[in-house]
Design a protein around this motif. Structure first.
Motif, PDB file in Angstrom:
ATOM      1  N   THR A   1     -12.193  10.793 -28.703  1.00 46.03           N
ATOM      2  CA  THR A   1     -13.367  11.641 -28.522  1.00 46.03           C
ATOM      3  C   THR A   1     -14.076  11.871 -29.855  1.00 46.03           C
ATOM      4  OG1 THR A   1     -11.998  12.785 -26.898  1.00 46.03           O
ATOM      5  CG2 THR A   1     -14.110  13.812 -27.452  1.00 46.03           C
ATOM      6  N   LEU A   2     -13.284  12.183 -30.879  1.00 48.97           N
ATOM      7  CA  LEU A   2     -13.872  12.478 -32.187  1.00 48.97           C
ATOM      8  C   LEU A   2     -13.977  11.230 -33.060  1.00 48.97           C
ATOM      9  CD1 LEU A   2     -12.087  15.872 -32.993  1.00 48.97           C
ATOM     10  CD2 LEU A   2     -14.320  15.494 -31.964  1.00 48.97           C
ATOM     11  N   ASN A   3     -13.442  10.123 -32.570  1.00 46.23           N
ATOM     12  CA  ASN A   3     -13.497   8.851 -33.289  1.00 46.23           C
ATOM     13  C   ASN A   3     -12.876   8.982 -34.684  1.00 46.23           C
ATOM     14  OD1 ASN A   3     -14.213   6.141 -33.015  1.00 46.23           O
ATOM     15  ND2 ASN A   3     -16.029   6.414 -34.304  1.00 46.23           N
ATOM     16  N   GLY A   4     -11.707   9.578 -34.733  1.00 44.84           N
ATOM     17  CA  GLY A   4     -11.056   9.761 -36.021  1.00 44.84           C
ATOM     18  C   GLY A   4      -9.552   9.834 -35.892  1.00 44.84           C
ATOM     19  N   ALA A   5      -8.894   9.635 -37.021  1.00 43.38           N
ATOM     20  CA  ALA A   5      -7.431   9.708 -37.044  1.00 43.38           C
ATOM     21  C   ALA A   5      -6.989  10.515 -38.247  1.00 43.38           C
ATOM     22  CB  ALA A   5      -6.842   8.302 -37.100  1.00 43.38           C
ATOM     23  N   CYS A   6      -5.791  11.042 -38.166  1.00 46.12           N
ATOM     24  CA  CYS A   6      -5.266  11.849 -39.265  1.00 46.12           C
ATOM     25  C   CYS A   6      -3.780  11.563 -39.423  1.00 46.12           C
ATOM     26  CB  CYS A   6      -5.489  13.336 -38.958  1.00 46.12           C
ATOM     27  SG  CYS A   6      -4.858  14.419 -40.244  1.00 46.12           S
ATOM     28  N   CYS A   7      -3.387  11.306 -40.679  1.00 43.09           N
ATOM     29  CA  CYS A   7      -1.959  11.113 -40.968  1.00 43.09           C
ATOM     30  C   CYS A   7      -1.398  12.399 -41.555  1.00 43.09           C
ATOM     31  CB  CYS A   7      -1.774   9.987 -41.982  1.00 43.09           C
ATOM     32  SG  CYS A   7      -2.270   8.400 -41.334  1.00 43.09           S
ATOM     33  N   PHE A   8      -0.181  12.729 -41.167  1.00 45.33           N
ATOM     34  CA  PHE A   8       0.466  13.915 -41.720  1.00 45.33           C
ATOM     35  C   PHE A   8       1.708  13.514 -42.499  1.00 45.33           C
ATOM     36  CE2 PHE A   8      -1.933  15.893 -38.263  1.00 45.33           C
ATOM     37  CZ  PHE A   8      -2.476  16.984 -38.924  1.00 45.33           C
ATOM     38  N   GLU A   9       1.863  14.169 -43.634  1.00 49.03           N
ATOM     39  CA  GLU A   9       3.053  13.983 -44.450  1.00 49.03           C
ATOM     40  C   GLU A   9       3.686  15.363 -44.596  1.00 49.03           C
ATOM     41  OE1 GLU A   9       4.210  11.056 -45.626  1.00 49.03           O
ATOM     42  OE2 GLU A   9       5.907  12.084 -46.551  1.00 49.03           O
ATOM     43  N   SER A  10       4.933  15.485 -44.189  1.00 43.32           N
ATOM     44  CA  SER A  10       5.557  16.809 -44.296  1.00 43.32           C
ATOM     45  C   SER A  10       6.471  16.855 -45.504  1.00 43.32           C
ATOM     46  CB  SER A  10       6.317  17.141 -43.016  1.00 43.32           C
ATOM     47  OG  SER A  10       7.471  16.371 -42.927  1.00 43.32           O
ATOM     48  N   LYS A  11       6.425  17.966 -46.196  1.00 39.27           N
ATOM     49  CA  LYS A  11       7.222  18.160 -47.408  1.00 39.27           C
ATOM     50  C   LYS A  11       7.948  19.494 -47.320  1.00 39.27           C
ATOM     51  CE  LYS A  11       5.865  14.495 -49.673  1.00 39.27           C
ATOM     52  NZ  LYS A  11       6.800  13.373 -49.771  1.00 39.27           N
ATOM     53  N   THR A  12       9.227  19.477 -47.675  1.00 41.58           N
ATOM     54  CA  THR A  12       9.940  20.756 -47.705  1.00 41.58           C
ATOM     55  C   THR A  12      10.241  21.185 -49.137  1.00 41.58           C
ATOM     56  OG1 THR A  12      11.970  19.533 -47.343  1.00 41.58           O
ATOM     57  CG2 THR A  12      11.014  20.618 -45.427  1.00 41.58           C
ATOM     58  N   GLY A  13       9.965  20.289 -50.105  1.00 39.67           N
ATOM     59  CA  GLY A  13      10.197  20.645 -51.513  1.00 39.67           C
ATOM     60  C   GLY A  13       8.921  21.128 -52.171  1.00 39.67           C
ATOM     61  N   ARG A  14       8.980  21.188 -53.507  1.00 38.47           N
ATOM     62  CA  ARG A  14       7.832  21.746 -54.240  1.00 38.47           C
ATOM     63  C   ARG A  14       6.927  20.658 -54.802  1.00 38.47           C
ATOM     64  NH1 ARG A  14      11.483  25.372 -58.167  1.00 38.47           N
ATOM     65  NH2 ARG A  14      12.818  26.213 -56.548  1.00 38.47           N
ATOM     66  N   ASN A  15       7.298  19.418 -54.580  1.00 36.73           N
ATOM     67  CA  ASN A  15       6.524  18.331 -55.195  1.00 36.73           C
ATOM     68  C   ASN A  15       6.093  17.311 -54.160  1.00 36.73           C
ATOM     69  OD1 ASN A  15       9.063  18.968 -57.251  1.00 36.73           O
ATOM     70  ND2 ASN A  15       7.041  18.955 -58.198  1.00 36.73           N
ATOM     71  N   ILE A  16       5.079  16.562 -54.571  1.00 39.64           N
ATOM     72  CA  ILE A  16       4.703  15.413 -53.748  1.00 39.64           C
ATOM     73  C   ILE A  16       5.201  14.152 -54.440  1.00 39.64           C
ATOM     74  CG2 ILE A  16       2.657  16.537 -52.791  1.00 39.64           C
ATOM     75  CD1 ILE A  16       1.018  14.677 -54.725  1.00 39.64           C
ATOM     76  N   ASP A  17       5.217  13.075 -53.696  1.00 41.52           N
ATOM     77  CA  ASP A  17       5.528  11.762 -54.263  1.00 41.52           C
ATOM     78  C   ASP A  17       4.169  11.183 -54.702  1.00 41.52           C
ATOM     79  OD1 ASP A  17       5.994   9.071 -54.635  1.00 41.52           O
ATOM     80  OD2 ASP A  17       7.161   8.797 -52.795  1.00 41.52           O
ATOM     81  N   ALA A  18       3.909  11.221 -56.013  1.00 45.54           N
ATOM     82  CA  ALA A  18       2.564  10.886 -56.510  1.00 45.54           C
ATOM     83  C   ALA A  18       2.118   9.469 -56.133  1.00 45.54           C
ATOM     84  CB  ALA A  18       2.490  11.103 -58.017  1.00 45.54           C
ATOM     85  N   PRO A  19       2.965   8.424 -56.318  1.00 46.83           N
ATOM     86  CA  PRO A  19       2.514   7.085 -55.917  1.00 46.83           C
ATOM     87  C   PRO A  19       2.184   7.006 -54.423  1.00 46.83           C
ATOM     88  CG  PRO A  19       4.479   6.939 -57.296  1.00 46.83           C
ATOM     89  CD  PRO A  19       4.282   8.385 -56.973  1.00 46.83           C
ATOM     90  N   GLN A  20       2.996   7.712 -53.638  1.00 45.71           N
ATOM     91  CA  GLN A  20       2.719   7.729 -52.189  1.00 45.71           C
ATOM     92  C   GLN A  20       1.368   8.392 -51.911  1.00 45.71           C
ATOM     93  OE1 GLN A  20       4.588  10.818 -49.874  1.00 45.71           O
ATOM     94  NE2 GLN A  20       5.291   9.350 -48.332  1.00 45.71           N
TER      95      GLN A  20
END
Lengths: 388, 311
Positions: free
Chosen positions: B59-78
């Motif tokens: 309907t909205l012609n869009g997609a969204c990816c979710f990345e869940s994190k339980t720590g305090r940092n992200i994986d920068a290269p990812q």
């Protein structure tokens, strides 16, 4: 008296049953008295799952029957068709009773028929013994499925029976015990059912446990079929052909479509090749709880009859429980989330869809006759297919 | 409320995309459905990212990816790879068709528990990388903490504080590699009873883990699978030592438990023709005591809270 020589093929059995039904009707006409059970053919629809017992359908069916039925004093005879067997019940002295012959038709791998002319009492006994076996269950027809059958093509609604007994939920509390049974045959039956449906109280307690249909009204020989909610269909009249047509070409395809295509195919939760979650939860809605949810949960998930579900129950909120359940019949898993008016069922891919039919039918018969079941794109899961 | 883990966060988003009775169906109303779970997306340089969850709306012609994190940092290269994500990637790897005659949107959203350390840490990491991705802290509410979604209606939805009753979140993910043993235990017990009832004994640790993990096992990476198998072994060992001692047996006498260790749950009679209900009732109680004990040990609560009921 010695038993009748067995029909060797399905066609011969149909002919034999047809003759017996016609002679029964002729005898009735001559004697002007009726024994309701005399000459009535009964067909039981069973659900089976013999996967893992070998690839050859004939061999695995025979091996299963021999292993399972030997303790029940039953003799299994192979017939001409490879998926057609004769079960003969013997008494303690090893004698076969005259009419205790049961033809097992396993041409559909999953949904078998047992046809017999035996008296109901004895036929029901064998049926009960069979469904106690692992891997075998009844077919279960909820109210809407039965009522849809009365509206399907080639069928005329001729009556219904109703039974309600909340014993599993009212144990130890006789004040809450409610029991009800009703049989109504004849042309006024649909009108009475409509009247019942106008009353919320009656709808809550009157589950349709059987319907009587006149199948193929245009055919020369008349037959009335009593279709019971636990998969038994009794044919009264002169046409086994019409009865067989109802079973093999209307009831079984519709049930197969509901269990295999809808529940196991579309609603069971799995993951597709593209990592996409498939399926949808199955939702049962009912009028509400009459007791604390803990008691409600224990009544259903105690591992015993009638539901035959075991579960490890966790209270996730004061009025909500999650039950990690196992169908004790086939050892398949399901997860139930129960709130005061909604039961959400998650059936994993590979689990048996007949468990849903059994749970829902028994829930209607013992708790909420007007409960509804939906899931995914289906507003009502147990409907006959549109072209039925 | 207890800190929300990966499993609950992802289940909450999946649940909102379904027409579920126990969770709001706002994403479903916008036409969103989950289109891929843990589906690797490859890039031209040979590297890949594996979004925990991708949802899409025709309907909205869009997609969204979710990345869940339980720590305090992200994986920068990812995260940098996520920034290179195009609609074509999602079409190719998630089998999701977009209509290029209309505006197309692709979003990446981060999910984290609603605690200040997580939110601040992830926000700082995303700021440092100069990435605009929205961050959704998940607690009693889901509230947008930073960034904005490219899809306006999706942004409007998350910009309002969405309520969430996590007790009622559907269990699409049963547990994951960081789940505590008491969270895994009911699923493991359920699998044990199911296997025993099928006459499918003895069963190996790895098979129990796969069955208990549920339908998502086959799309889960080997790392997660190995950890889950190991933890399933810990659950079984804990069960065998105490409450389920008289029911659960090991086929060998080795001290270590590994993926091939064989287990037998003995309570059904051999023919399966009749259920020994007295024995089954004892098993019920043992299972309840077992899960309760694990929970009280891991959460530090008093034992016997009776969260789990005797059936």
């Amino acid at each position: 008296m010695q038993p009748h020589p067995p029909a060797r093929t399905k066609e011969a059995m149909i002919g034999f049953f047809q003759d017996r039904m016609q002679s029964g009707v002729a005898r009735y006409a001559g004697e002007k008295k009726q024994n309701a059970d005399e000459g009535a053919a009964k067909t039981y629809m069973l659900e089976t799952d013999l996967t893992g017992l070998g690839d050859n359908r004939h061999d695995r069916t025979l091996a299963f029957l021999r292993g399972a039925l030997a303790p029940l004093h039953c003799e299994i005879q192979e017939l001409h068709d490879e998926t057609f067997f004769l079960i003969t019940r013997r008494n303690a002295r090893g004698e076969a009773a005259r009419q205790d012959q049961f033809y097992l038709q396993a041409d559909d791998d999953r949904f078998w028929f047992i046809h017999t002319l035996a008296k109901s009492e004895r036929a029901d006994r064998l049926h009960q013994e069979l469904i106690r076996l692992p891997k075998v269950d009844s077919a279960w027809f909820p109210t809407e499925f039965l009522l849809d059958l009365t509206r399907a093509r080639d069928n005329i609604f001729r009556g219904f029976s109703s039974r309600f007994d909340n014993a599993p939920f009212a144990q130890g509390d006789e004040d809450r015990r409610a029991e009800f049974s009703l049989k109504l045959w004849g042309k006024l039956a649909p009108t009475v059912l409509d009247a019942i449906n106008q009353s919320d109280v009656l709808r809550q307690h009157i589950a349709v446990s059987g319907v009587r249909v006149h199948h193929r009204p245009a055919s020369e020989d008349m037959v009335l079929d009593d279709v019971n909610c636990f998969g038994k269909v009794t044919a009264f009249g002169a046409s086994f052909n019409s009865h067989y047509d109802l079973m093999a070409y209307q009831l079984r395809p519709a049930y197969r479509q509901t269990i295999v295509d809808r529940i196991e195919g579309e609603l069971a939760i799995g993951v597709g090749d593209d990592h996409q979650l498939t399926g949808a939860p199955i939702i049962v809605r009912h009028y509400g709880l009459e007791q604390p949810i803990e008691q409600f949960v224990r009544a259903i998930f105690n591992g015993a009859g009638p539901f035959r579900l075991w579960g490890l129950a966790s209270m996730i909120l004061d009025d909500c429980a999650r039950v990690y359940a196992v169908d004790m019949h086939v050892g398949h898993k399901l997860t139930f989330d129960l709130s005061p008016t909604i039961i959400r069922i998650e059936l994993p891919k590979g689990s048996c869809g007949n468990t849903i039919a059994r749970f829902f039918t028994l829930f209607q018969q013992h708790y909420a006759a007007n409960a509804t079941i939906s899931g995914g794109r289906f507003d009502a899961v147990f409907r006959l297919r549109e072209d039925a | 409320m207890d800190r929300v883990g990966n499993v609950a966060m992802l289940n909450a988003i999946i649940g909102r995309c379904q027409n579920e009775p126990f969770v709001p169906n706002d994403l479903f109303q916008l036409g969103y459905t989950q289109i891929a779970i843990e589906r690797p997306v490859a890039f031209a340089d040979g590297k890949e990212v594996v979004p925990d969850l991708a949802i899409g709306s025709g309907t909205l012609n869009g997609a969204c990816c979710f990345e869940s994190k339980t720590g305090r940092n992200i994986d920068a290269p990812q995260a940098r790879k996520y920034a290179q994500l195009t609609p074509q990637h999602l079409e190719r790897y998630c089998r999701f068709t977009l209509d290029y005659t209309r505006a197309v949107t692709v979003d990446v959203g981060y999910l984290c528990p609603d605690d200040a350390e997580c939110v601040d840490g992830i926000t700082m990491d995303l700021d440092r990388e100069g990435l605009p991705f929205p961050l959704l802290p998940v607690g009693a509410q889901i509230a947008l903490a930073r960034g904005r979604f490219n899809e306006p209606q999706l942004h409007s939805l998350f910009a309002t504080r969405l309520t969430m009753d996590f007790a009622k979140v559907p269990p699409y993910y049963h547990f994951d590699k960081v789940s505590r043993l008491f969270e895994m235990a009911p699923w493991v017990v359920q699998s044990l009873v199911a296997f025993a009832q099928q006459g499918n004994i003895p069963f190996r640790t790895a098979a129990i883990a796969a069955d208990a993990y549920g339908p998502l096992w086959h799309v889960t990476g080997a790392g997660q699978q190995n950890t889950v198998i190991k933890k399933t072994g810990q659950v079984l060992r804990a069960a065998m030592v105490k409450e389920l001692k008289s029911f659960l047996e090991r086929a060998d006498a080795k001290k270590t438990v590994n993926r091939n260790t064989e287990w037998t749950l003995r309570y059904a009679n051999a023919t399966g023709n009749a259920y020994p209900f007295q024995r089954l009732k004892s098993l019920d109680k043992a299972c309840v005591r077992f899960v309760n004990r694990l929970e009280s040990e891991e959460l530090g609560t008093l034992p016997g809270m009776w969260r789990y009921l005797f059936p």
